[in-house]
Write an enzyme that holds these catalytic residues in place. Structure first.
Site, short mmCIF file in Angstrom:
data_model
loop_
_atom_site.label_atom_id
_atom_site.label_comp_id
_atom_site.label_asym_id
_atom_site.label_seq_id
_atom_site.Cartn_x
_atom_site.Cartn_y
_atom_site.Cartn_z
N HIS A 57 51.11 -89.97 -96.13
CA HIS A 57 51.60 -88.64 -95.78
C HIS A 57 50.47 -87.64 -96.03
O HIS A 57 49.58 -87.89 -96.86
CB HIS A 57 52.80 -88.26 -96.63
CG HIS A 57 54.04 -89.02 -96.30
ND1 HIS A 57 55.29 -88.63 -96.71
CD2 HIS A 57 54.23 -90.17 -95.58
CE1 HIS A 57 56.20 -89.49 -96.28
NE2 HIS A 57 55.58 -90.43 -95.59
N GLU A 59 50.20 -84.91 -97.67
CA GLU A 59 50.02 -84.48 -99.05
C GLU A 59 49.32 -85.54 -99.89
O GLU A 59 48.42 -85.24 -100.67
CB GLU A 59 51.37 -84.13 -99.69
CG GLU A 59 52.13 -83.04 -98.99
CD GLU A 59 53.12 -83.55 -97.94
OE1 GLU A 59 54.17 -82.91 -97.76
OE2 GLU A 59 52.85 -84.60 -97.30
N CYS A 87 58.34 -84.50 -99.37
CA CYS A 87 59.37 -85.49 -99.66
C CYS A 87 59.27 -85.89 -101.13
O CYS A 87 58.37 -85.43 -101.85
CB CYS A 87 59.18 -86.71 -98.75
SG CYS A 87 57.72 -87.70 -99.14
N CYS A 90 55.82 -87.37 -102.08
CA CYS A 90 54.73 -86.40 -102.11
C CYS A 90 54.87 -85.43 -103.28
O CYS A 90 53.87 -85.13 -103.96
CB CYS A 90 54.64 -85.67 -100.78
SG CYS A 90 54.17 -86.77 -99.43
#
Length: 158
Positions: A57, A59, A87, A90
């Site tokens: 992801h 991040e 999420c 992250c």
């Protein structure tokens, strides 16, 4: 306070550029930037498809690069900017890295872990406190996602 809003919007604009990089690679367009003060430590964009990595992801990609550049897995005094509410993975990574502040654009009503679905900061026993600010350039961040998914639906891709 006005200065902080301007600073947050400036860094979020860079995160939005990263989201466009992800879109260009047919990844869900989410971008992130890690900064300490006025110094950019790292940028990242979603790449789970291209990297065959469910943890890639935006991040996490940015946090990994920032940690590598700093030579430490802890990133105290940093701010993580993300175009979408992080999420649980992250935000959990930001907590483990001891990020001081997370700033995000659009909320994620299906998976946000900074208050939309769950708030990881509110779980008893979490040993690091992290400041979260949502809604920075929220409309442009949301529009990047909307237009991406509109185009995919229009092409039969999702």
């Amino acid at each position: 306070m006005e200065d902080q809003v301007w600073i947050d919007e400036r860094w979020m604009a860079i995160a939005l550029q990263e989201a466009e990089v992800a879109r260009g690679r047919d990844e869900i367009p989410i971008g992130a930037v890690v900064v300490r003060g006025e110094i950019e430590l790292a940028r990242g964009h979603n790449a789970p498809i291209s990297l065959c990595d469910p943890t890639a992801h935006a991040e996490v990609v940015a946090l990994r690069e920032a940690a590598r550049r700093e030579g430490a897995y802890r990133l105290p005094g940093t701010t993580l900017y993300a175009t979408v509410e992080p999420c649980s993975m992250c935000l959990g990574a930001a907590l483990h890295a001891r990020v001081a502040r997370v700033v995000y654009g659009a909320t994620d009503p299906k998976g946000g872990a900074a208050g939309s679905v769950v708030d990881l900061r509110a779980i008893p026993g979490v040993n690091h406190q992290i400041s979260v600010q949502g809604g920075v350039l929220a409309e442009p961040a949301a529009e990047v996602l909307r237009s991406f998914f509109r185009a995919r639906r229009g092409s039969g891709g999702g």
